[in-house]
Enzyme design. Structure first.
Site, PDB file in Angstrom:
ATOM      1  N   HIS A 197      28.776  24.719  41.621  1.00 36.44           N
ATOM      2  CA  HIS A 197      29.930  25.457  41.108  1.00 36.44           C
ATOM      3  C   HIS A 197      31.176  24.912  41.779  1.00 36.44           C
ATOM      4  O   HIS A 197      31.154  24.589  42.979  1.00 36.44           O
ATOM      5  CB  HIS A 197      29.798  26.952  41.397  1.00 36.44           C
ATOM      6  CG  HIS A 197      28.591  27.541  40.757  1.00 36.44           C
ATOM      7  ND1 HIS A 197      28.523  27.779  39.404  1.00 36.44           N
ATOM      8  CD2 HIS A 197      27.382  27.861  41.264  1.00 36.44           C
ATOM      9  CE1 HIS A 197      27.323  28.240  39.115  1.00 36.44           C
ATOM     10  NE2 HIS A 197      26.597  28.299  40.225  1.00 36.44           N
ATOM     11  N   TYR A 249      40.110  26.165  39.015  1.00 39.28           N
ATOM     12  CA  TYR A 249      39.302  24.971  38.746  1.00 39.28           C
ATOM     13  C   TYR A 249      40.056  23.643  38.901  1.00 39.28           C
ATOM     14  O   TYR A 249      39.447  22.582  38.762  1.00 39.28           O
ATOM     15  CB  TYR A 249      38.697  25.071  37.336  1.00 39.28           C
ATOM     16  CG  TYR A 249      37.817  26.299  37.171  1.00 39.28           C
ATOM     17  CD1 TYR A 249      36.642  26.436  37.905  1.00 39.28           C
ATOM     18  CD2 TYR A 249      38.172  27.333  36.302  1.00 39.28           C
ATOM     19  CE1 TYR A 249      35.838  27.560  37.772  1.00 39.28           C
ATOM     20  CE2 TYR A 249      37.377  28.462  36.156  1.00 39.28           C
ATOM     21  CZ  TYR A 249      36.213  28.573  36.896  1.00 39.28           C
ATOM     22  OH  TYR A 249      35.430  29.684  36.766  1.00 39.28           O
TER      23      TYR A 249
HETATM   24  C1  DQA Z   1      31.685  28.101  37.570  1.00 36.89           C
HETATM   25  C2  DQA Z   1      31.646  29.553  38.020  1.00 36.89           C
HETATM   26  C3  DQA Z   1      31.166  30.444  36.891  1.00 36.89           C
HETATM   27  O1  DQA Z   1      31.128  31.801  37.319  1.00 36.89           O
HETATM   28  C4  DQA Z   1      32.103  30.346  35.697  1.00 36.89           C
HETATM   29  O2  DQA Z   1      31.616  31.124  34.633  1.00 36.89           O
HETATM   30  C5  DQA Z   1      32.360  28.950  35.288  1.00 36.89           C
HETATM   31  C6  DQA Z   1      32.521  27.914  36.317  1.00 36.89           C
HETATM   32  C7  DQA Z   1      32.265  27.175  38.657  1.00 36.89           C
HETATM   33  O3  DQA Z   1      32.078  25.969  38.544  1.00 36.89           O
HETATM   34  O4  DQA Z   1      32.925  27.638  39.596  1.00 36.89           O
HETATM   35  O5  DQA Z   1      32.523  28.651  34.107  1.00 36.89           O
HETATM   36  O6  DQA Z   1      30.357  27.673  37.318  1.00 36.89           O
END
Ligand code: DQA
Length: 139
Positions: free
Chosen positions: A97, A22
């Site tokens: 995402h 992230y």
């Molecule tokens: C997410 C992807 C999801 O699977 C995960 O649970 C997240 C972040 C993303 O931004 O890549 O918390 O939404």
């Protein structure tokens, strides 16, 4: 133009959690950049780890704002209630995402909310949010 960004579960820990997936930036830092890029758009931000609070926010803004950018985090893969909330409101929602969920575990490849969203943007890092706002600007 009013755009609401809604971040769900664990997204308050951006910049701290799983940096290899992230990234290093907090959402607050990124938000400053977004507001500069889209200086003529009012960008509102809400984050909660609580599913019901996300639903309440969708209800609150979902009949008057021009667009909603929603990263529901893990609730994406579990929540019929969020799907129903998106279906119930009139403002379009773009699902975003940070990571490319299609390249990850099988359970992340299922979204309960995509079918009720205008579209899905996944895998561009935090830039996914900019792309989502861009999509509201052009439509
Ligand atoms: C997410 C992807 C999801 O699977 C995960 O649970 C997240 C972040 C993303 O931004 O890549 O918390 O939404």
């Amino acid at each position: 133009m009013k755009i609401q960004i809604i971040n769900g579960a664990n997204l308050n820990l951006l910049g701290i959690r799983e940096k290899n997936i992230y990234g290093n930036e907090t959402f607050e830092e990124y938000l400053e950049k977004l507001r500069k890029i889209f200086f003529n758009i009012e960008i509102f931000y809400f984050q909660s780890n609580i599913e019901g609070e996300l639903i309440n926010k969708l209800h609150e803004v979902g009949f008057s704002y021009n667009g909603i950018v929603l990263n529901a985090g893990a609730y994406t893969h579990t929540s019929v209630a969020l799907a129903d909330a998106i279906a119930s409101i009139t403002t379009s929602v773009v699902e975003v995402h940070i990571s490319n969920v299609m390249k990850r575990e099988k359970f992340r490849q299922i979204s309960y909310i995509s079918a009720y969203c205008k579209g899905v943007i996944t895998g561009f890092g935090l830039d996914s949010y900019r792309l989502a706002i861009e999509s509201f600007r052009i439509s």
